[in-house]
Design a protein around this motif. Structure first.
Motif, PDB file in Angstrom:
ATOM      1  N   ARG A  51       0.791  -1.235   0.000  1.00  0.00           N
ATOM      2  CA  ARG A  51       0.000   0.000   0.000  1.00  0.00           C
ATOM      3  C   ARG A  51       0.819   1.279   0.000  1.00  0.00           C
ATOM      4  NH1 ARG A  51      -5.547  -1.096   3.343  1.00  0.00           N
ATOM      5  NH2 ARG A  51      -6.034  -3.014   2.266  1.00  0.00           N
ATOM      6  N   HIS A  52       1.923   1.314   0.732  1.00  0.00           N
ATOM      7  CA  HIS A  52       2.614   2.590   0.912  1.00  0.00           C
ATOM      8  C   HIS A  52       4.051   2.598   0.388  1.00  0.00           C
ATOM      9  CE1 HIS A  52      -0.865   3.783   3.169  1.00  0.00           C
ATOM     10  NE2 HIS A  52      -0.713   2.762   3.985  1.00  0.00           N
ATOM     11  N   VAL A  53       4.447   1.519  -0.262  1.00  0.00           N
ATOM     12  CA  VAL A  53       5.801   1.447  -0.830  1.00  0.00           C
ATOM     13  C   VAL A  53       5.725   0.751  -2.180  1.00  0.00           C
ATOM     14  CG1 VAL A  53       6.957   1.375   1.418  1.00  0.00           C
ATOM     15  CG2 VAL A  53       6.325  -0.755   0.301  1.00  0.00           C
ATOM     16  N   HIS A  54       6.759   0.937  -2.982  1.00  0.00           N
ATOM     17  CA  HIS A  54       6.847   0.199  -4.237  1.00  0.00           C
ATOM     18  C   HIS A  54       7.264  -1.236  -3.935  1.00  0.00           C
ATOM     19  CE1 HIS A  54       6.176   3.576  -6.875  1.00  0.00           C
ATOM     20  NE2 HIS A  54       7.046   4.292  -6.175  1.00  0.00           N
ATOM     21  N   THR A  81       2.361  -8.462   1.384  1.00  0.00           N
ATOM     22  CA  THR A  81       2.289  -7.062   0.936  1.00  0.00           C
ATOM     23  C   THR A  81       2.741  -6.066   2.006  1.00  0.00           C
ATOM     24  OG1 THR A  81      -0.088  -6.936   1.399  1.00  0.00           O
ATOM     25  CG2 THR A  81       0.572  -7.439  -0.866  1.00  0.00           C
ATOM     26  N   PRO A  82       2.466  -6.292   3.309  1.00  0.00           N
ATOM     27  CA  PRO A  82       2.989  -5.348   4.298  1.00  0.00           C
ATOM     28  C   PRO A  82       4.531  -5.353   4.362  1.00  0.00           C
ATOM     29  CG  PRO A  82       1.186  -6.605   5.249  1.00  0.00           C
ATOM     30  CD  PRO A  82       1.540  -7.246   3.935  1.00  0.00           C
TER      31      PRO A  82
END
Length: 199
Positions: free
Chosen positions: A66-69, A95-96
């Motif tokens: 969500r917050h990084v490539h 994904t986290p």
């Protein structure tokens, strides 16, 4: 025509049941899976349909951090008589940590077109899996790509990465549906068992 239809596309072959499912946020409603996922850190993912070389509609889905490539991508291949949505739990775990997860339903499985569970020839599945791998590579250019195959998906992963091999960074096989190249007799197995158990 575009080989990869827009996400959330409802194909013309979809029956009323599939159309109803695809209009929800989650393309494959499963209360038990939703309960296992809890707050579902990976979210619903992005999904759509890919046109196989013979025109068969192949369902796919992928989840991105969500917050990084994404610094790595894992393409997962499911087992026989299963569907790709079970890998959403893997997506919730990865994904986290900055790892994208991509999945597809084989023809005749999940939301892909085809006679349910009918596999008269595995090679079209392998061709679809290779094509999807190339699609994922375009989504994540320059990012190390790994495959993960469970049961029949292990065999698919091996075949995807053989003759000619796809360029991947690694392969994870979970109880792959493959036969050993050599035969082991019962006495040989029993002879080696104490050694194996000593670790």
């Amino acid at each position: 025509p575009d080989l990869y239809n827009n996400a959330k596309h409802i194909p013309p072959f979809a029956g009323a049941g599939i159309k109803k499912i695809l209009t929800r946020n989650d393309p494959k409603d499963n209360k038990l899976l939703d309960e296992l996922r809890g707050d579902a850190p990976a979210g619903d993912g992005t999904y759509g349909f890919m046109d196989a070389d013979d025109g068969t509609k192949i369902f796919y889905e992928y989840w991105t951090p969500r917050h990084v490539h994404a610094d790595r991508v894992v393409v997962c291949y499911h087992g026989m008589a299963a569907h790709s949505r079970y890998f959403s739990i893997i997506a919730d775990a990865l994904t986290p940590r900055g790892i994208a997860v991509a999945v597809m339903d084989y023809r005749g499985h999940g939301l892909s077109e085809g006679l349910l569970g009918d596999i008269t020839d595995p090679m079209p599945i392998v061709a679809d899996a290779k094509k999807y791998l190339r699609f994922v590579r375009k989504l994540f250019p320059g990012v190390p790509l790994f495959t993960l195959g469970e049961s029949m998906g292990g065999a698919v992963s091996i075949l995807v990465n053989a003759d000619p091999p796809e360029e991947i960074s690694g392969m994870v096989l979970l109880a792959p549906a493959v036969a050993p190249a050599y035969k082991v007799t019962a006495p040989q197995l029993l002879y080696g068992l104490p050694y194996a158990l000593s670790f």
